[in-house]
Scaffold this active site. Structure first.
Site, mmCIF file in Angstrom:
data_model
loop_
_atom_site.group_PDB
_atom_site.id
_atom_site.type_symbol
_atom_site.label_atom_id
_atom_site.label_comp_id
_atom_site.label_asym_id
_atom_site.label_seq_id
_atom_site.Cartn_x
_atom_site.Cartn_y
_atom_site.Cartn_z
ATOM 1 N N ILE A 233 -23.236 2.581 -18.201
ATOM 2 C CA ILE A 233 -23.467 1.345 -18.954
ATOM 3 C C ILE A 233 -22.927 0.148 -18.165
ATOM 4 C CG2 ILE A 233 -23.110 0.134 -21.130
ATOM 5 C CD1 ILE A 233 -24.773 2.752 -21.343
ATOM 6 N N ASP B 224 -4.181 6.521 -33.065
ATOM 7 C CA ASP B 224 -4.175 7.511 -31.985
ATOM 8 C C ASP B 224 -4.943 8.712 -32.510
ATOM 9 O OD1 ASP B 224 -3.661 9.466 -30.148
ATOM 10 O OD2 ASP B 224 -1.503 9.098 -30.041
ATOM 11 N N ILE B 225 -6.031 9.050 -31.859
ATOM 12 C CA ILE B 225 -6.871 10.140 -32.388
ATOM 13 C C ILE B 225 -6.178 11.503 -32.321
ATOM 14 C CG2 ILE B 225 -9.087 8.999 -32.019
ATOM 15 C CD1 ILE B 225 -9.275 11.056 -29.553
ATOM 16 N N LEU C 223 -17.077 -0.498 -24.317
ATOM 17 C CA LEU C 223 -18.180 -0.598 -25.281
ATOM 18 C C LEU C 223 -17.793 -1.015 -26.688
ATOM 19 C CD1 LEU C 223 -20.144 2.653 -24.287
ATOM 20 C CD2 LEU C 223 -20.238 0.368 -23.275
ATOM 21 N N TYR D 162 -14.465 15.871 -17.964
ATOM 22 C CA TYR D 162 -15.195 14.921 -18.812
ATOM 23 C C TYR D 162 -16.511 15.555 -19.300
ATOM 24 C CZ TYR D 162 -17.716 10.543 -19.946
ATOM 25 O OH TYR D 162 -18.438 9.536 -20.555
ATOM 26 N N ARG E 225 -4.114 0.742 -27.680
ATOM 27 C CA ARG E 225 -3.665 -0.380 -26.852
ATOM 28 C C ARG E 225 -3.566 -1.639 -27.695
ATOM 29 N NH1 ARG E 225 -7.276 -1.525 -22.302
ATOM 30 N NH2 ARG E 225 -9.019 -0.393 -23.236
ATOM 31 N N GLY F 39 -11.062 4.145 -30.128
ATOM 32 C CA GLY F 39 -11.137 3.780 -28.708
ATOM 33 C C GLY F 39 -11.909 2.485 -28.518
ATOM 34 N N GLY F 40 -11.708 1.578 -29.471
ATOM 35 C CA GLY F 40 -12.566 0.395 -29.549
ATOM 36 C C GLY F 40 -12.260 -0.707 -28.548
ATOM 37 N N LEU F 41 -11.185 -0.580 -27.775
ATOM 38 C CA LEU F 41 -10.871 -1.640 -26.815
ATOM 39 C C LEU F 41 -11.377 -1.334 -25.412
ATOM 40 C CD1 LEU F 41 -7.259 -2.739 -27.840
ATOM 41 C CD2 LEU F 41 -9.464 -3.692 -28.532
HETATM 42 N N1 LIG Z 1 -19.183 3.244 -20.380
HETATM 43 C C1 LIG Z 1 -20.085 4.114 -19.981
HETATM 44 O O1 LIG Z 1 -20.744 3.933 -18.961
HETATM 45 C C2 LIG Z 1 -20.329 5.345 -20.794
HETATM 46 C C3 LIG Z 1 -21.400 6.179 -20.455
HETATM 47 C C4 LIG Z 1 -21.591 7.346 -21.184
HETATM 48 C C5 LIG Z 1 -20.785 7.641 -22.264
HETATM 49 N N2 LIG Z 1 -19.772 6.802 -22.585
HETATM 50 C C6 LIG Z 1 -18.909 7.162 -23.700
HETATM 51 O O2 LIG Z 1 -18.778 6.073 -24.590
HETATM 52 C C7 LIG Z 1 -17.455 6.048 -25.121
HETATM 53 C C8 LIG Z 1 -16.847 4.687 -24.890
HETATM 54 O O3 LIG Z 1 -16.848 4.458 -23.524
HETATM 55 P P1 LIG Z 1 -16.047 3.241 -22.861
HETATM 56 O O4 LIG Z 1 -16.725 2.972 -21.586
HETATM 57 O O5 LIG Z 1 -15.849 2.165 -23.836
HETATM 58 O O6 LIG Z 1 -14.659 3.969 -22.530
HETATM 59 P P2 LIG Z 1 -13.302 3.279 -22.030
HETATM 60 O O7 LIG Z 1 -12.630 4.228 -21.114
HETATM 61 O O8 LIG Z 1 -13.564 1.908 -21.543
HETATM 62 O O9 LIG Z 1 -12.477 3.176 -23.383
HETATM 63 C C9 LIG Z 1 -11.941 4.308 -24.014
HETATM 64 C C10 LIG Z 1 -10.860 3.858 -24.966
HETATM 65 O O10 LIG Z 1 -10.252 5.016 -25.538
HETATM 66 C C11 LIG Z 1 -8.903 4.693 -25.777
HETATM 67 N N3 LIG Z 1 -8.080 5.894 -25.944
HETATM 68 C C12 LIG Z 1 -7.561 6.708 -24.996
HETATM 69 N N4 LIG Z 1 -6.773 7.637 -25.557
HETATM 70 C C13 LIG Z 1 -6.800 7.416 -26.905
HETATM 71 C C14 LIG Z 1 -6.184 8.035 -28.017
HETATM 72 N N5 LIG Z 1 -5.357 9.079 -27.870
HETATM 73 N N6 LIG Z 1 -6.441 7.550 -29.248
HETATM 74 C C15 LIG Z 1 -7.261 6.490 -29.403
HETATM 75 N N7 LIG Z 1 -7.869 5.852 -28.394
HETATM 76 C C16 LIG Z 1 -7.633 6.316 -27.146
HETATM 77 C C17 LIG Z 1 -8.483 3.873 -24.560
HETATM 78 O O11 LIG Z 1 -7.335 3.099 -24.850
HETATM 79 C C18 LIG Z 1 -9.733 3.046 -24.300
HETATM 80 O O12 LIG Z 1 -9.648 1.761 -24.861
HETATM 81 C C19 LIG Z 1 -16.696 7.192 -24.452
HETATM 82 O O13 LIG Z 1 -16.677 8.299 -25.303
HETATM 83 C C20 LIG Z 1 -17.518 7.494 -23.223
HETATM 84 O O14 LIG Z 1 -17.421 8.837 -22.859
HETATM 85 C C21 LIG Z 1 -19.518 5.661 -21.879
HETATM 86 C C1 LIG Z 2 -21.642 7.909 -17.088
HETATM 87 C C2 LIG Z 2 -20.453 7.669 -17.960
HETATM 88 O O1 LIG Z 2 -20.171 8.742 -18.762
HETATM 89 C C3 LIG Z 2 -19.263 6.972 -17.394
HETATM 90 N N1 LIG Z 2 -19.638 5.635 -17.044
HETATM 91 C C4 LIG Z 2 -18.694 7.653 -16.183
HETATM 92 O O2 LIG Z 2 -19.123 7.327 -15.103
HETATM 93 O O3 LIG Z 2 -17.828 8.477 -16.313
#
Ligand SMILES: NC(=O)c1ccc[n+]([C@@H]2O[C@H](COP(=O)([O-])OP(=O)(O)OC[C@H]3O[C@@H](n4cnc5c(N)ncnc54)[C@H](O)[C@@H]3O)[C@@H](O)[C@H]2O)c1
Ligand SMILES: C[C@@H](O)[C@H](N)C(=O)O
Length: 425
Positions: free
Chosen positions: A277, A158-159, A119, A247, A142, A114-116
């Site tokens: 974040i 794809d996970i 974060l 979630y 993606r 899910g690197g795109l």
């Molecule tokens: N951003 C935040 O504020 C925040 C806060 C708390 C926790 N997190 C956690 O950190 C992680 C990364 O967050 P993020 O903000 O980068 O999320 P994001 O939603 O921006 O990115 C998630 C990525 O997962 C990919 N994805 C979806 N389905 C998939 C599949 N079947 N196989 C592979 N990839 C798939 C998407 O294409 C997307 O690029 C997540 O697990 C999220 O729960 C994020």
């Molecule tokens: C807090 C975090 O997990 C994410 N940014 C959300 O709001 O869903």
């Protein structure tokens, strides 16, 4: 990680592909019931084939000791679980893995799922600086933009495709897995079946592959793993967790499954509960805290921001640099320093109104209006207002760098410099 061997010592000398956890435990229970408890042999799981002879001798010696001692009333002999670990998912006999081992001085080989998203790209940049460009592979379903594609290894993954994931891990000799794929809180509520598949079924694939291949696994959790019955100000690491979003439920599941695999199979599972974040060069993926990113973009683009949460909604937040550094630090932390496997981390906590006032110190002309989104507001109202991260600070030295004032200055400087660069071209 040490384990009382009494739960494990009855493994038969059968082909390893037939071995399953349930089978081993059933046999054990049968023996206990029959009062025999005699050892016929011990399974040598694939991983132990590459162990050196003294380790093999230890296994045999411990197995013999166990055969001589009563099965119950267990005198607990302990040994590292990895020496006798076996795969939680049955694997085909032709699978050629388990032979990779890295010394402590080698760089890890990292895969980010899910690197795109918001974060992943930033984390890849940080890890590549430290471990070398080619040792960190970004993956997603993606298509990556050119800037990402040409900055280091990228692979489709794809996970939900277990075999493909396993192939990637094997072919690239992965040793660390950072599991970022997920559907966040707001998009998860809009598509519960997909959120359940990605966040729960996908996680099961990740856990099994990580356990089978002896990977160090990082799975982020979130403030969203708590609910309205949790203490909200502050929220400690250990308390009631009854989230009301798919979630949140999936993240509690991830925390518990990761910890279970740690104690059961010796999986090196590490988990941080991130706050919301905030980042300048990547867009959030559909969460409840997204407003705190959008305000900066709108302030600079239009001078007007429409906030979808009430002005007094207090939530824990963090600048992305702190979040990514925390992730690196917990991954590098020596195992004995981790008294827990899931930690809260925090940096600041503010309301939309407080953030708007801080932005207005730099841009007094910014106009903020409120148009509350009922779904997001209900989610935010059930989440922590403040996070207690004292255990992370005590155990592995967590310390944030950015408070709200620094966050606002940094975000505005970054976005303004980008705008000036565009205007100059
Ligand atoms: N951003 C935040 O504020 C925040 C806060 C708390 C926790 N997190 C956690 O950190 C992680 C990364 O967050 P993020 O903000 O980068 O999320 P994001 O939603 O921006 O990115 C998630 C990525 O997962 C990919 N994805 C979806 N389905 C998939 C599949 N079947 N196989 C592979 N990839 C798939 C998407 O294409 C997307 O690029 C997540 O697990 C999220 O729960 C994020
Ligand atoms: C807090 C975090 O997990 C994410 N940014 C959300 O709001 O869903």
């Amino acid at each position: 990680m040490r384990l009382g061997l009494c739960h494990w010592h009855i493994l038969e000398a059968v082909p390893y592909k037939r071995l399953s956890t349930r089978w081993a435990l059933q046999t054990h229970r049968k023996r206990v019931k029959q009062g025999t408890g005699k050892q016929q042999g011990i399974i040598i799981p694939p991983k132990t084939f590459c162990l050196k002879m003294p380790v093999m001798r230890t296994i045999t010696r411990v197995a013999k000791q166990m055969a001589q001692s009563p099965v119950c009333g267990c005198q607990i002999s302990v040994m590292p679980i990895r020496s006798i670990g076996f795969s939680p998912r049955q694997v085909p006999s032709d699978a050629s893995f388990h032979s990779v081992s890295f010394s402590e001085t080698d760089h890890p080989r990292v895969l980010i799922t899910g690197g795109l998203g918001q974060l992943g790209v930033g984390l890849a940049k940080l890890l590549r600086k430290r471990y070398g460009k080619n040792n960190v592979i970004l993956s997603d379903i993606r298509k990556p933009p050119d800037s990402v594609f040409y900055s280091g290894p990228f692979i489709y993954s794809d996970i939900l495709d277990y075999k493909n994931l396993r192939e990637i891990v094997v072919n690239n000799r992965i040793t660390w897995l950072i599991h970022y794929s997920a559907l966040l809180s707001a998009v998860g509520e809009a598509n519960v079946p997909l959120a359940r598949a990605v966040n729960i079924t996908g996680l099961h694939n990740i856990l099994d592959i990580a356990a089978e291949h002896g990977l160090r696994l990082f799975v982020p959790s979130t403030i969203g793993a708590f609910g309205p019955t949790s203490p909200r100000n502050p929220t400690p690491d250990l308390c009631v967790q009854r989230p009301r979003t798919i979630y949140g439920v999936s993240k509690v599941h991830a925390e518990l499954m990761g910890e279970y695999y740690h104690y059961r199979y010796g999986l090196d599972f590490r988990c941080l509960r991130y706050p919301g974040i905030i980042s300048a060069d990547s867009q959030p993926g559909g969460g409840t805290t997204d407003y705190a990113v959008q305000i900066f973009h709108d302030a600079i683009k239009t001078g007007r921001f429409m906030c979808n949460l009430k002005p007094d909604t207090r939530l824990p937040m963090m600048y992305i640099d702190d979040c990514l550094r925390a992730t690196l630090e917990v991954m590098e932390a020596p195992a004995p320093s981790l008294t827990m496997r899931t930690y809260n981390i925090n940096a600041m906590s503010f309301t939309p109104e407080e953030l708007a006032i801080e932005v207005q110190k730099h841009m007094p002309e910014l106009e903020v209006v409120y148009d509350v989104d009922a779904v997001r507001q209900a989610i935010a109202d059930s989440w922590p207002m403040n996070f207690d991260d004292s255990n992370a600070r005590k155990d592995w030295g967590w310390k944030h760098d950015f408070d709200m004032a620094e966050l606002v200055t940094t975000m505005l400087n970054y976005l303004n410099s980008g705008r000036l660069a565009i205007q100059a071209n």
